[in-house]
Design an enzyme around this catalytic site. Structure first.
Site, PDB file in Angstrom:
ATOM      1  N   GLY A   1       0.813  -1.221   0.000  1.00  0.00           N
ATOM      2  CA  GLY A   1       0.000   0.000   0.000  1.00  0.00           C
ATOM      3  C   GLY A   1       0.844   1.269   0.000  1.00  0.00           C
ATOM      4  O   GLY A   1       1.905   1.330  -0.621  1.00  0.00           O
TER       5      GLY A   1
ATOM      6  N   ASP B   1       2.542   2.509   2.366  1.00  0.00           N
ATOM      7  CA  ASP B   1       3.815   2.245   3.049  1.00  0.00           C
ATOM      8  C   ASP B   1       4.881   1.825   2.035  1.00  0.00           C
ATOM      9  O   ASP B   1       5.996   2.380   2.007  1.00  0.00           O
ATOM     10  CB  ASP B   1       3.564   1.145   4.095  1.00  0.00           C
ATOM     11  CG  ASP B   1       4.681   0.951   5.095  1.00  0.00           C
ATOM     12  OD1 ASP B   1       5.642   1.751   5.090  1.00  0.00           O
ATOM     13  OD2 ASP B   1       4.584   0.002   5.900  1.00  0.00           O
TER      14      ASP B   1
ATOM     15  N   SER C   1      -5.618   3.261   7.577  1.00  0.00           N
ATOM     16  CA  SER C   1      -6.413   2.047   7.880  1.00  0.00           C
ATOM     17  C   SER C   1      -7.449   1.687   6.824  1.00  0.00           C
ATOM     18  O   SER C   1      -8.052   0.613   6.912  1.00  0.00           O
ATOM     19  CB  SER C   1      -7.126   2.157   9.240  1.00  0.00           C
ATOM     20  OG  SER C   1      -6.229   1.950  10.312  1.00  0.00           O
TER      21      SER C   1
ATOM     22  N   TYR D   1      -5.965  -2.565   5.856  1.00  0.00           N
ATOM     23  CA  TYR D   1      -6.506  -2.766   7.201  1.00  0.00           C
ATOM     24  C   TYR D   1      -8.036  -2.749   7.250  1.00  0.00           C
ATOM     25  O   TYR D   1      -8.622  -3.029   8.301  1.00  0.00           O
ATOM     26  CB  TYR D   1      -5.907  -1.755   8.188  1.00  0.00           C
ATOM     27  CG  TYR D   1      -4.520  -2.122   8.690  1.00  0.00           C
ATOM     28  CD1 TYR D   1      -3.872  -3.286   8.273  1.00  0.00           C
ATOM     29  CD2 TYR D   1      -3.855  -1.302   9.601  1.00  0.00           C
ATOM     30  CE1 TYR D   1      -2.605  -3.614   8.726  1.00  0.00           C
ATOM     31  CE2 TYR D   1      -2.590  -1.632  10.077  1.00  0.00           C
ATOM     32  CZ  TYR D   1      -1.966  -2.783   9.643  1.00  0.00           C
ATOM     33  OH  TYR D   1      -0.716  -3.109  10.117  1.00  0.00           O
TER      34      TYR D   1
END
Ligand code: AR6
Length: 172
Positions: A32, A34, A117, A121
């Site tokens: 993602g 990151d 998130s 997530y």
């Protein structure tokens, strides 16, 4: 005077004082946003992250931006969505608040957030955007920061952010 902005783009392209990374608690990289941030910043970023000892959910740690146009990266860890009954809203709010606290501690004027998130997530985008924008409105009233930027990655996510902003009376 603090502005709240919504800009649909790749967050790694933004020349701001800090971009926020939706990391995991190891701070050692992932997929993602990151993965995108680590690729764009270059290998020095993970080297610095490795010295930080990880990061609990709802907290945040700052590094340099290395090859990014952003001067810093604030790495935060949002909650994994388990249906909403496991403290997810409080943890997501804490992630945003801690990023703002770190930004103030470092006298930063501009900060850009991805939808923490709301990807891998699994946090529902509209609920996540509601928390993000509600915290931002409160933080904007405190002064200090000049620009708070939200960075939806898709046009669908951008629409969600704009609808939530409108429902809160925010004019981005
Ligand atoms: N710029 C802006 N937003 C982006 C970008 C980008 N370059 N790339 C993705 N997004 P996610 P999470 C959006 O999954 O849900 C990682 O493996 C994406 O479309 O990146 O907090 C970490 O290491 C979504 O809307 O973060 C963790 O293990 C939003 O960014 C885990 O994923 C967040 O999606 C964290 O999951």
């Amino acid at each position: 005077m603090t502005t709240i902005e919504i800009i649909q783009t790749d967050i790694t392209t933004l020349a701001v004082d800090a971009i926020v990374n939706a990391a995991n608690s190891t701070l050692l990289g992932g997929g993602g946003v990151d993965g995108a941030i680590h690729r764009a910043a270059g290998p020095d970023l993970v080297q610095e992250c490795a010295t930080l000892g990880g990061c609990p959910t709802g907290e945040a740690k700052i590094t340099k931006g290395y090859l990014l146009p952003a001067r810093h990266v604030i790495h935060t860890v949002g909650p994994v969505w388990h249906g909403g009954g496991k403290g997810e809203p409080k943890l997501l709010e804490s992630a945003y608040r801690t990023c703002f606290r770190v930004a103030r501690q470092h006298n930063l004027a501009s900060i850009a957030f991805p939808a923490i998130s709301a990807g891998i997530y699994g946090y529902p985008m509209a609920d996540a955007a509601m928390i993000a924008l509600t915290v931002a409105r409160e933080e904007a009233e405190k002064g200090g920061l000049q620009r708070i930027i939200f960075v939806p990655f898709s046009s669908q996510a951008e629409k969600v952010y704009r609808d939530v902003a409108a429902s809160l009376g925010i004019q981005p």
